[in-house]
Motif scaffolding. Structure first.
Motif, mmCIF file in Angstrom:
data_model
loop_
_atom_site.group_PDB
_atom_site.id
_atom_site.type_symbol
_atom_site.label_atom_id
_atom_site.label_comp_id
_atom_site.label_asym_id
_atom_site.label_seq_id
_atom_site.Cartn_x
_atom_site.Cartn_y
_atom_site.Cartn_z
ATOM 1 N N ARG A 1 0.348 -7.299 -4.215
ATOM 2 C CA ARG A 1 -0.364 -8.113 -3.210
ATOM 3 C C ARG A 1 -0.575 -9.517 -3.763
ATOM 4 N N MET B 1 0.937 3.573 2.021
ATOM 5 C CA MET B 1 1.403 3.992 3.346
ATOM 6 C C MET B 1 2.634 3.229 3.833
ATOM 7 N N VAL C 1 -8.252 5.972 5.283
ATOM 8 C CA VAL C 1 -7.958 5.373 6.588
ATOM 9 C C VAL C 1 -7.660 6.479 7.597
ATOM 10 N N ALA D 1 0.852 -1.199 0.000
ATOM 11 C CA ALA D 1 0.000 0.000 0.000
ATOM 12 C C ALA D 1 0.885 1.245 0.000
ATOM 13 N N TRP E 1 -8.405 -0.881 8.669
ATOM 14 C CA TRP E 1 -7.170 -1.115 7.924
ATOM 15 C C TRP E 1 -6.006 -1.315 8.881
ATOM 16 N N MET F 1 -1.167 2.729 -6.604
ATOM 17 C CA MET F 1 -2.115 3.319 -5.665
ATOM 18 C C MET F 1 -1.797 4.796 -5.449
ATOM 19 N N ASN G 1 -10.162 4.456 -0.674
ATOM 20 C CA ASN G 1 -10.239 4.144 0.748
ATOM 21 C C ASN G 1 -9.588 5.261 1.567
ATOM 22 N N ASP H 1 -4.368 8.318 5.806
ATOM 23 C CA ASP H 1 -3.743 7.499 4.753
ATOM 24 C C ASP H 1 -4.851 7.128 3.788
ATOM 25 N N THR H 2 -4.754 7.577 2.557
ATOM 26 C CA THR H 2 -5.793 7.178 1.609
ATOM 27 C C THR H 2 -5.198 6.413 0.443
ATOM 28 N N GLY H 3 -6.028 5.629 -0.213
ATOM 29 C CA GLY H 3 -5.563 4.854 -1.365
ATOM 30 C C GLY H 3 -6.629 4.778 -2.441
HETATM 31 N N1 SER Z 1 -3.782 1.708 3.241
HETATM 32 C C1 SER Z 1 -5.104 1.782 2.712
HETATM 33 C C2 SER Z 1 -5.385 0.770 1.651
HETATM 34 O O1 SER Z 1 -4.476 0.159 1.140
HETATM 35 C C3 SER Z 1 -5.370 3.169 2.158
HETATM 36 O O2 SER Z 1 -4.293 3.578 1.410
HETATM 37 O O3 SER Z 1 -6.514 0.592 1.291
#
Ligand code: SER
Length: 371
Positions: free
Chosen positions: A69, A43, A207, A41, A164, A88, A205, A228-230
């Motif tokens: 992943r 983050m 977080v 991710a 998360w 991301m 997302n 933290d957004t994705g």
């Molecule tokens: N860490 C969160 C995710 O992977 C937001 O970036 O969804």
């Protein structure tokens, strides 16, 4: 909207709101972080800032992070959107703004930047969890209400969906996801976000990174409250390019076209062939990026992940009836397509092609012996 424009729209929006743009970090996490084998991710490389161990270069950052992943590896090819390697986009706050601004940014960029119809946006929020000892995220619910999202489009979901954590331990927190309702032609009237349907596509997302999760399952407060957004680039590309799967976006088309050219078959003609083209496209993007970041095929850890995706791609080439060697052709196309945004792929071109060719040759021998 081409994928390049999506990247730029996102990163520029946050730069204009005082975020510092940083390049993607490596897919190989820092040696100080043994919690994951690969960066999963945006983050992940920023963990020391969330944990308060290091000072961030700015309290606000924005990145487009290459991620990998393996959780859904068996699903790749079977569905319209499962991937192993993806990009991301994210905005991050380290003790600076929190839920209020993060949610407002998410709404404004979705409606004004990406032009989504507000009536088609649904959101999910954390409903609370007894084991964690936490109640529902009433603060986030209230902010979505203030923005004007009607009650029925604020869906409360459990820990499995709206919590998360970065690996088994580390920074964690409740999250709130944004979904686009693509309408009943993609599903049924009773479908809801979180059901993993084609109708509701999760695209972003958010977080609210508040806690540190410890090995015994307990939570302690982080030194500050963070964001933290994705946002998945490939999914956004599928939405903005109005195509049914990520494989038909400009990010994957050149690879699918190469598979069509080499096999003389067409994407979408038959299930097996389509699945093979998808797997080859996903896995060769991952292969080139992992090798460029220093991973080499082996029988353990991240080297094994690389070997596994290379071999799966090689096997799917056989399904398409391709004449070996072919993996290098796909890797070259990845370098061509992604090299502008990620120049280190071009720098490591020879290394990538050498490993790809070695693996294809040795696995080819194994396959020949086996059959
Ligand atoms: N860490 C969160 C995710 O992977 C937001 O970036 O969804």
């Amino acid at each position: 909207m081409r994928s390049e424009e999506i990247r730029e729209t996102f990163l520029r929006y946050f730069e204009e709101r005082d975020h510092v743009r940083r390049p993607s970090a490596s897919l190989v996490p820092s040696v100080h972080d043994p919690s994951v084998l690969l960066t999963t991710a945006g983050m992940q490389p920023l963990k020391p800032y969330f944990l308060g161990e290091e000072e961030p270069p700015s309290p606000r950052l924005t990145t487009c992070q290459r991620c990998f992943r393996t959780t859904d590896i068996e699903e790749v090819g079977n569905t319209a959107r499962h991937l192993t390697f993806f990009e991301m986009l994210g905005n991050f706050s380290f003790g600076d703004y929190f839920k209020h601004d993060a949610i407002r940014f998410g709404w404004e960029l979705s409606t004004e930047g990406f032009g989504f119809d507000p009536d088609q946006i649904w959101v999910t929020v954390f409903e609370g969890d007894d084991e964690l000892g936490l109640g529902p995220d009433t603060e986030a619910i209230e902010i979505w209400r203030e923005i004007g999202v009607p009650e029925e489009r604020i869906v409360r979901l459990p820990r499995a969906e709206n919590w998360w954590q970065a690996g088994p331990t580390g920074p964690a927190g409740p999250c709130s996801e944004m979904y686009l309702d693509r309408g009943e032609r993609f599903g049924r009237s009773e479908d809801l976000p979180g059901d993993d349907t084609e109708r509701f596509l999760e695209y972003w997302n958010h977080v609210f990174m508040t806690y540190e999760l410890h090995e015994d399952g307990s939570l302690t407060d982080l030194p500050s409250r963070n964001i933290d957004t994705g946002l998945g680039l490939e999914r956004m590309a599928a939405i903005k390019q109005d195509v049914p799967s990520v494989y038909e976006t400009d990010l994957f088309r050149p690879l699918v076209e190469l598979a069509e050219e080499l096999s003389g078959r067409s994407y979408g003609d038959d299930g097996k062939g389509t699945r093979a083209m998808r797997i080859i496209a996903d896995h060769t993007r991952g292969t080139a990026n992992l090798i460029a970041d220093g991973v080499v095929p082996s029988n353990e850890d991240r080297g094994y992940i690389l070997r596994r995706i290379m071999r799966r791609a090689i096997q799917q080439g056989r399904v398409l009836g391709l004449e070996p060697p072919y993996l290098g052709r796909f890797a070259e196309r990845v370098i061509e397509d992604m090299g502008g945004v990620y120049p280190h792929l071009v720098e490591h071109r020879d290394t990538i092609l050498r490993w790809v060719s070695d693996e294809e040759e040795s696995f080819g021998r194994t396959l020949a012996r086996g059959t």
